[in-house]
Motif scaffolding. Structure first.
Motif, PDB file in Angstrom:
ATOM      1  N   ALA A   1      -6.691  -2.212 -10.865  1.00 56.42           N
ATOM      2  CA  ALA A   1      -7.106  -1.512  -9.651  1.00 56.42           C
ATOM      3  C   ALA A   1      -6.561  -0.091  -9.626  1.00 56.42           C
ATOM      4  CB  ALA A   1      -6.624  -2.289  -8.422  1.00 56.42           C
ATOM      5  N   PHE A   2      -5.315   0.055 -10.032  1.00 48.95           N
ATOM      6  CA  PHE A   2      -4.686   1.377 -10.008  1.00 48.95           C
ATOM      7  C   PHE A   2      -5.332   2.321 -11.032  1.00 48.95           C
ATOM      8  CE2 PHE A   2      -1.085   4.380 -10.580  1.00 48.95           C
ATOM      9  CZ  PHE A   2      -0.891   4.707  -9.241  1.00 48.95           C
ATOM     10  N   ARG A   3      -5.857   1.750 -12.094  1.00 57.40           N
ATOM     11  CA  ARG A   3      -6.535   2.570 -13.098  1.00 57.40           C
ATOM     12  C   ARG A   3      -7.731   3.304 -12.504  1.00 57.40           C
ATOM     13  NH1 ARG A   3      -7.980   1.378 -19.213  1.00 57.40           N
ATOM     14  NH2 ARG A   3      -9.735   2.555 -18.428  1.00 57.40           N
ATOM     15  N   VAL A   4      -8.387   2.708 -11.526  1.00 56.36           N
ATOM     16  CA  VAL A   4      -9.518   3.370 -10.871  1.00 56.36           C
ATOM     17  C   VAL A   4      -9.052   4.661 -10.212  1.00 56.36           C
ATOM     18  CG1 VAL A   4     -11.256   3.141  -9.072  1.00 56.36           C
ATOM     19  CG2 VAL A   4     -10.698   1.173 -10.515  1.00 56.36           C
ATOM     20  N   ALA A   5      -7.885   4.589  -9.559  1.00 58.12           N
ATOM     21  CA  ALA A   5      -7.342   5.787  -8.923  1.00 58.12           C
ATOM     22  C   ALA A   5      -6.914   6.823  -9.956  1.00 58.12           C
ATOM     23  CB  ALA A   5      -6.163   5.405  -8.036  1.00 58.12           C
ATOM     24  N   LEU A   6      -6.310   6.371 -11.043  1.00 59.67           N
ATOM     25  CA  LEU A   6      -5.892   7.299 -12.092  1.00 59.67           C
ATOM     26  C   LEU A   6      -7.105   8.024 -12.680  1.00 59.67           C
ATOM     27  CD1 LEU A   6      -3.215   5.197 -14.036  1.00 59.67           C
ATOM     28  CD2 LEU A   6      -2.830   6.940 -12.292  1.00 59.67           C
TER      29      LEU A   6
ATOM     30  N   PRO B   1       0.816  -1.217   0.000  1.00 56.51           N
ATOM     31  CA  PRO B   1       0.000   0.000   0.000  1.00 56.51           C
ATOM     32  C   PRO B   1       0.853   1.274   0.000  1.00 56.51           C
ATOM     33  CG  PRO B   1      -0.935  -1.601   1.509  1.00 56.51           C
ATOM     34  CD  PRO B   1       0.364  -2.174   1.050  1.00 56.51           C
ATOM     35  N   GLU B   2       2.013   1.219   0.667  1.00 48.04           N
ATOM     36  CA  GLU B   2       2.869   2.401   0.701  1.00 48.04           C
ATOM     37  C   GLU B   2       3.438   2.711  -0.695  1.00 48.04           C
ATOM     38  OE1 GLU B   2       2.241   0.766   4.555  1.00 48.04           O
ATOM     39  OE2 GLU B   2       3.116  -0.172   2.753  1.00 48.04           O
ATOM     40  N   VAL B   3       3.809   1.665  -1.415  1.00 47.39           N
ATOM     41  CA  VAL B   3       4.338   1.858  -2.773  1.00 47.39           C
ATOM     42  C   VAL B   3       3.229   2.371  -3.699  1.00 47.39           C
ATOM     43  CG1 VAL B   3       5.278   0.670  -4.794  1.00 47.39           C
ATOM     44  CG2 VAL B   3       6.164   0.166  -2.507  1.00 47.39           C
ATOM     45  N   VAL B   4       2.033   1.825  -3.560  1.00 45.86           N
ATOM     46  CA  VAL B   4       0.898   2.304  -4.368  1.00 45.86           C
ATOM     47  C   VAL B   4       0.646   3.782  -4.093  1.00 45.86           C
ATOM     48  CG1 VAL B   4      -1.581   2.100  -4.749  1.00 45.86           C
ATOM     49  CG2 VAL B   4      -0.184   0.039  -4.532  1.00 45.86           C
TER      50      VAL B   4
ATOM     51  N   LYS C   1      -0.765  16.375  -0.731  1.00 42.80           N
ATOM     52  CA  LYS C   1      -0.646  15.640   0.530  1.00 42.80           C
ATOM     53  C   LYS C   1      -1.283  14.264   0.379  1.00 42.80           C
ATOM     54  CE  LYS C   1      -0.869  19.900   3.268  1.00 42.80           C
ATOM     55  NZ  LYS C   1      -1.630  20.663   4.285  1.00 42.80           N
ATOM     56  N   THR C   2      -0.695  13.288   1.037  1.00 41.81           N
ATOM     57  CA  THR C   2      -1.184  11.913   0.911  1.00 41.81           C
ATOM     58  C   THR C   2      -2.650  11.797   1.335  1.00 41.81           C
ATOM     59  OG1 THR C   2       1.048  11.091   1.324  1.00 41.81           O
ATOM     60  CG2 THR C   2      -0.745   9.515   1.547  1.00 41.81           C
ATOM     61  N   GLU C   3      -3.028  12.563   2.349  1.00 36.53           N
ATOM     62  CA  GLU C   3      -4.415  12.464   2.825  1.00 36.53           C
ATOM     63  C   GLU C   3      -5.423  12.932   1.768  1.00 36.53           C
ATOM     64  OE1 GLU C   3      -2.426  15.846   5.271  1.00 36.53           O
ATOM     65  OE2 GLU C   3      -1.910  13.849   4.514  1.00 36.53           O
ATOM     66  N   GLU C   4      -5.006  13.743   0.807  1.00 28.86           N
ATOM     67  CA  GLU C   4      -5.903  14.145  -0.273  1.00 28.86           C
ATOM     68  C   GLU C   4      -6.257  12.966  -1.176  1.00 28.86           C
ATOM     69  OE1 GLU C   4      -5.222  18.192  -2.160  1.00 28.86           O
ATOM     70  OE2 GLU C   4      -3.236  17.831  -1.309  1.00 28.86           O
ATOM     71  N   LEU C   5      -5.452  11.913  -1.111  1.00 25.29           N
ATOM     72  CA  LEU C   5      -5.623  10.764  -1.993  1.00 25.29           C
ATOM     73  C   LEU C   5      -6.277   9.576  -1.294  1.00 25.29           C
ATOM     74  CD1 LEU C   5      -2.079  10.942  -3.639  1.00 25.29           C
ATOM     75  CD2 LEU C   5      -4.211  11.908  -4.516  1.00 25.29           C
ATOM     76  N   THR C   6      -6.719   9.776  -0.062  1.00 24.38           N
ATOM     77  CA  THR C   6      -7.248   8.663   0.730  1.00 24.38           C
ATOM     78  C   THR C   6      -8.384   7.932   0.016  1.00 24.38           C
ATOM     79  OG1 THR C   6      -6.641   9.766   2.787  1.00 24.38           O
ATOM     80  CG2 THR C   6      -8.286   8.020   2.925  1.00 24.38           C
ATOM     81  N   GLY C   7      -9.334   8.686  -0.533  1.00 25.11           N
ATOM     82  CA  GLY C   7     -10.466   8.048  -1.217  1.00 25.11           C
ATOM     83  C   GLY C   7     -10.028   7.213  -2.401  1.00 25.11           C
ATOM     84  N   PHE C   8      -9.070   7.697  -3.169  1.00 27.62           N
ATOM     85  CA  PHE C   8      -8.579   6.962  -4.332  1.00 27.62           C
ATOM     86  C   PHE C   8      -7.835   5.701  -3.907  1.00 27.62           C
ATOM     87  CE2 PHE C   8      -8.168  11.532  -5.915  1.00 27.62           C
ATOM     88  CZ  PHE C   8      -9.447  11.550  -6.434  1.00 27.62           C
ATOM     89  N   LEU C   9      -7.033   5.810  -2.834  1.00 26.21           N
ATOM     90  CA  LEU C   9      -6.275   4.650  -2.347  1.00 26.21           C
ATOM     91  C   LEU C   9      -7.206   3.592  -1.781  1.00 26.21           C
ATOM     92  CD1 LEU C   9      -3.286   6.551  -0.693  1.00 26.21           C
ATOM     93  CD2 LEU C   9      -3.239   5.201  -2.808  1.00 26.21           C
ATOM     94  N   ASN C  10      -8.272   4.038  -1.126  1.00 25.60           N
ATOM     95  CA  ASN C  10      -9.260   3.082  -0.616  1.00 25.60           C
ATOM     96  C   ASN C  10      -9.929   2.329  -1.765  1.00 25.60           C
ATOM     97  OD1 ASN C  10      -8.726   3.814   2.015  1.00 25.60           O
ATOM     98  ND2 ASN C  10     -10.456   5.250   2.163  1.00 25.60           N
TER      99      ASN C  10
ATOM    100  N   VAL D   1      -8.516   1.629  -4.648  1.00 27.84           N
ATOM    101  CA  VAL D   1      -7.539   0.652  -5.134  1.00 27.84           C
ATOM    102  C   VAL D   1      -7.544  -0.581  -4.242  1.00 27.84           C
ATOM    103  CG1 VAL D   1      -5.080   0.225  -5.545  1.00 27.84           C
ATOM    104  CG2 VAL D   1      -6.091   2.432  -6.189  1.00 27.84           C
ATOM    105  N   ALA D   2      -7.561  -0.347  -2.923  1.00 34.15           N
ATOM    106  CA  ALA D   2      -7.553  -1.473  -1.977  1.00 34.15           C
ATOM    107  C   ALA D   2      -8.795  -2.340  -2.150  1.00 34.15           C
ATOM    108  CB  ALA D   2      -7.459  -0.941  -0.550  1.00 34.15           C
ATOM    109  N   ALA D   3      -9.949  -1.699  -2.372  1.00 34.58           N
ATOM    110  CA  ALA D   3     -11.185  -2.457  -2.553  1.00 34.58           C
ATOM    111  C   ALA D   3     -11.139  -3.284  -3.838  1.00 34.58           C
ATOM    112  CB  ALA D   3     -12.376  -1.493  -2.570  1.00 34.58           C
ATOM    113  N   GLU D   4     -10.605  -2.739  -4.890  1.00 30.61           N
ATOM    114  CA  GLU D   4     -10.483  -3.466  -6.154  1.00 30.61           C
ATOM    115  C   GLU D   4      -9.531  -4.662  -6.002  1.00 30.61           C
ATOM    116  OE1 GLU D   4     -12.007  -2.919  -9.244  1.00 30.61           O
ATOM    117  OE2 GLU D   4     -13.307  -1.598  -8.071  1.00 30.61           O
ATOM    118  N   ARG D   5      -8.439  -4.457  -5.286  1.00 31.45           N
ATOM    119  CA  ARG D   5      -7.479  -5.542  -5.069  1.00 31.45           C
ATOM    120  C   ARG D   5      -8.107  -6.662  -4.244  1.00 31.45           C
ATOM    121  NH1 ARG D   5      -3.355  -7.149  -7.340  1.00 31.45           N
ATOM    122  NH2 ARG D   5      -1.857  -7.215  -5.637  1.00 31.45           N
ATOM    123  N   LYS D   6      -8.877  -6.267  -3.253  1.00 34.12           N
ATOM    124  CA  LYS D   6      -9.542  -7.250  -2.397  1.00 34.12           C
ATOM    125  C   LYS D   6     -10.561  -8.065  -3.192  1.00 34.12           C
ATOM    126  CE  LYS D   6     -11.892  -7.620   2.079  1.00 34.12           C
ATOM    127  NZ  LYS D   6     -12.451  -6.864   3.236  1.00 34.12           N
TER     128      LYS D   6
END
Length: 807
Positions: A439-444, A395-398, A415-424, A426-431
């Motif tokens: 999964a990363f395309r969703v964040a992009l 998750p840190e690398v993502v 700031k990393t916290e601005e990206l929290t929704g996008f990272l979540n 990605v995590a949901a897609e991976r799960k």
């Protein structure tokens, strides 16, 4: 002697009220009579204008009042004139009030401003971000931008509707599909000679050449009305272009031009009619048969694609028609190598050439064609390198990968916290079992549909007067590149060096980069309102030589002219007049200029008898103010007022009758004569006196911009009347024609420079200028006047100005 009640009230009033009395007295004496309750000229009621300059409701109108009085336009000639002392006192009083209220007006602005990217800026940004070619103007893509006097990047005009949002989501998906295709096509090169383009490889034709002992190679004729498939399976089979992408097109061709006819022109694109093609690539073919030219282009093809060759020309000889003629020329019995090979002139041949081998039509001779692609450039690959995290990424690398992308896309530190929704997400897609790339395309996609990407965001709740360095980097790059800042500009902003000499170095770098061509393309097109070219298609019966390629060439001429001026840093006076222009073969034919030695636009010298020079005599400018059947002097005058002097005349009053066509039983009259009769209407006279001279000066140019000395009048008695382009400017200076008019404009070069700077600042700031910008604009003008006022110099001064650095 006792004071009167009014005098006593003034004596007892505060000092500020007493100081206001001369100001109000001037209005009462010189203005209210025409701009008050009894009469309201120009929709202005000075008695109703707010005197609260801090609120700023009418500060702009007061600024216009000052300008009218300073210029001598008000009061009008038939009204009592104030003394110079009265004018000075009044102007000083308003200036003082405007300046005193400026701080309050600036403080009342919203803390954060949002400026949506135009379609062109979006297109450039996704290319510079991901190396993806995307055309937002195609049907079904992004909505058309709303324009303000030609400018398509004014923040207040670019709203965001639900349909916009939906299309931005679709655009983001398409962009990511092209950036990370599921099946990339392997680049290949396919080349076909003219012989191979014939049935059975041209063996029968080659045998005929062998029998005659002709060693010249077989060549392929493309004549007007003969449309060939540029990607025909008969030509390329299964080895042709298969995957969407960027392709290089190379071909060798020469042209045959009939005596008195147009140069051959080849259009390659999608067929829209029997002889018309919506061209991806268009060019004149002026190379002679003995010295064919190699042409090379890059085109983006979406497969499956259907492209056609079409030769477009308006010929001096009637073109043969009918299936028999076309079939004969396309049959296996028709053999062509060179027009001098008279032994090959079969009974069908005289329909293409006369008995001396002279062409009857504008014809393209094709020797070979080559397609290569799809191509991904090294620069495009570099933009996408390491963008996707590895499959086993933590998750840190993502988060690190997404942060790097977001900072480039949003053009600022993130700031990393601005990206929290996008990272979540990605995590949901991976799960759910998706691969990391999917999964990363969703964040992009989330980053590309965020307001931080779609908008330029300036300011913060903690109100700032100046842009921070990230915002300044974006303002500069979208001003000079119509796109996002590159790595160097972002690094300068992050390092705090975007000031002083560091700012000068970056502006010079931006101006010297090839992306600066985007500024030339976009600013020129918007400033001159070139989107209006062809808005009213010229009547083909009246203007039979006008065609789609001429229109494209006309629209390109002012852009290429400004590009030449910018690259050479020529004085901006040459925008008004010059002894040269830029033209291609089609325009040289249209204007009667010496034909260029090679294809494309190039600098062409002018002589007085050409009746050209500067922007104002270009066909695009003269045509965009016409209606397709006749020239319109009033519209031309309005355009000159807006574009050259930066003054927009008021709209015409309601219910003003239109100018009627010439009655059949009346003597033929020029449009000018009809307009002068129209001006007898008292409601029209005042405005027309200011507008008409600016347009009448160009009466020698018809609706498509060609020179004439008589106006062609369809109905009426007598011969077509001689034109009279003489006039008198509103300040009383006379002129006899367009040449003298341009000299008067050059005498007013300071006014033109001021207006040009205002247009540049409007473009750079993405907003309409106000009275609060006037001092800053004047400072830019004074700085420009210290040097030679070269075009690039003026743009540089604007980019470095305090005005561009402020919110």
């Amino acid at each position: 002697m006792k004071p009167t009640p009014i005098a006593l009230a003034l004596l007892l009033a505060p000092l500020s009220v007493r100081a206001a009395e001369p100001f109000e007295a001037f209005l009462t004496k010189h203005c209210v009579r025409c701009h008050g309750a009894e009469k309201e000229k120009g929709t202005l009621r000075v008695d109703q204008l707010s005197r609260d300059f801090k609120a700023g409701m009418d500060a702009q109108r007061w600024g216009e009042v000052v300008e009218k009085i300073n210029s001598g336009e008000m009061p009008p000639k038939n009204e009592p004139k104030p003394t110079q002392d009265e004018i000075a006192a009044f102007v000083s009083a308003i200036d003082t009030r405007i300046k005193e209220g400026r701080a309050a007006r600036m403080a009342a602005r919203p803390a954060v401003a949002h400026y949506r990217l135009s379609r062109k800026e979006y297109q450039n940004t996704v290319y510079d971000l991901l190396g993806v070619r995307y055309d937002p103007t195609k049907p079904g893509e992004l909505n058309e931008d709303t324009r303000w006097h030609g400018f398509e990047r004014i923040g207040s005009e670019l709203s965001l509707s639900p349909s916009h949002v939906d299309r931005y989501y679709r655009a983001a998906g398409l962009v990511l599909d092209r950036a990370f295709p599921t099946a990339a096509g392997e680049a290949r090169k396919v080349r076909k000679t003219a012989a191979e383009l014939r049935y059975n490889g041209g063996k029968d034709q080659q045998a005929a050449l062998d029998r005659f002992g002709i060693t010249r190679p077989l060549r392929h004729l493309l004549y007007p009305g003969n449309v060939h498939h540029a990607l025909s399976p008969n030509w390329f089979g299964k080895t042709g272009p298969e995957h969407s992408g960027l392709y290089k097109l190379r071909l060798q061709a020469s042209g045959i031009r009939p005596r008195g006819g147009q140069p051959a022109h080849l259009s390659i694109g999608k067929r829209t009619g029997e002889e018309t093609v919506d061209g991806l690539v268009e060019f004149d073919v002026t190379a002679p048969e003995d010295k064919p030219q190699v042409f090379e282009f890059e085109v983006f093809l979406e497969m499956p694609a259907s492209l056609d060759f079409c030769v477009v020309a308006t010929d001096v000889v009637d073109r043969r028609a009918g299936a028999a003629f076309r079939n004969a020329l396309n049959s296996g019995s028709y053999v062509f190598t060179h027009s001098s090979e008279t032994r090959l002139l079969t009974p069908n041949a005289p329909q293409m050439f006369d008995d001396k081998g002279n062409g009857l039509f504008s014809t393209v001779i094709l020797d070979w064609i080559e397609w290569e692609g799809p191509i991904v450039t090294a620069a495009e690959k570099a933009l996408r390198k390491d963008l996707l995290p590895p499959e086993d990424a933590t998750p840190e690398v993502v988060a690190a990968h997404l942060k790097r992308f977001a900072e480039r896309a949003w053009r600022r530190p993130v700031k990393t916290e601005e990206l929290t929704g996008f990272l979540n997400a990605v995590a949901a897609e991976r799960k759910a079992g998706e691969k990391i790339a999917d999964a990363f395309r969703v964040a992009l996609a989330g980053v590309l549909t965020s307001r931080h990407f779609i908008y330029l965001v300036e300011g913060s709740p903690a109100v700032r007067d100046r842009l921070n360095e990230s915002e300044l980097a974006s303002r500069l790059s979208y001003f000079l590149w119509s796109s996002m800042p590159d790595a160097g500009l972002l690094a300068a902003a992050a390092g705090g060096t975007l000031k002083g000499d560091g700012l000068k170095r970056e502006v010079d770098r931006l101006l010297s980069d090839s992306k600066g061509d985007r500024f030339i393309d976009d600013f020129t097109r918007q400033w001159l309102q070139l989107h209006r070219v062809g808005m009213f298609p010229p009547d083909q019966k009246l203007y039979p030589n006008y065609d789609a390629w001429l229109e494209t060439s006309l629209r390109s001429e002012p852009v290429e002219y400004v590009r030449e001026m910018f690259s050479k840093n020529l004085p901006i006076d040459q925008l008004l007049d010059s002894d040269w222009t830029t033209a291609n073969a089609r325009l040289c034919d249209f204007y009667g200029l010496p034909e260029p030695k090679s294809g494309g636009f190039q600098r062409v010298p002018l002589k007085p008898e050409h009746h050209r020079g500067g922007l104002l005599t270009m066909g695009a400018v003269l045509g965009l103010t016409s209606d397709g059947t006749r020239h319109r002097p009033v519209h031309r005058g309005v355009w000159v007022s807006e574009v050259i002097f930066g003054k927009t005349p008021p709209p015409p009053p309601a219910n003003v009758s239109a100018i009627e066509p010439n009655p059949p039983e009346s003597p033929k009259a020029t449009l000018r004569q009809k307009i002068e009769a129209h001006r007898n209407n008292v409601n029209c006279a005042a405005c027309h006196a200011k507008i008409d001279p600016l347009g009448i000066a160009w009466d020698n140019y018809d609706a498509v911009g060609q020179w004439r000395t008589r106006e062609k009048v369809a109905k009426g008695t007598g011969e077509d009347p001689l034109l009279d382009p003489s006039g008198v400017l509103p300040d009383g200076r006379p002129f006899k024609d367009s040449v003298q008019f341009k000299r008067l404009l050059l005498d007013d070069r300071d006014k033109f420079l001021h207006a040009f700077v205002e247009h540049l600042c409007t473009y750079a700031l993405r907003r309409v200028l106000t009275v609060d910008d006037r001092e800053a604009v004047s400072a830019i003008v004074e700085e420009a006047k210290k040097g030679k006022a070269g075009l690039k110099d003026v743009v540089r001064i604007v980019a470095l100005s305090d005005l561009v650095g402020k919110r």
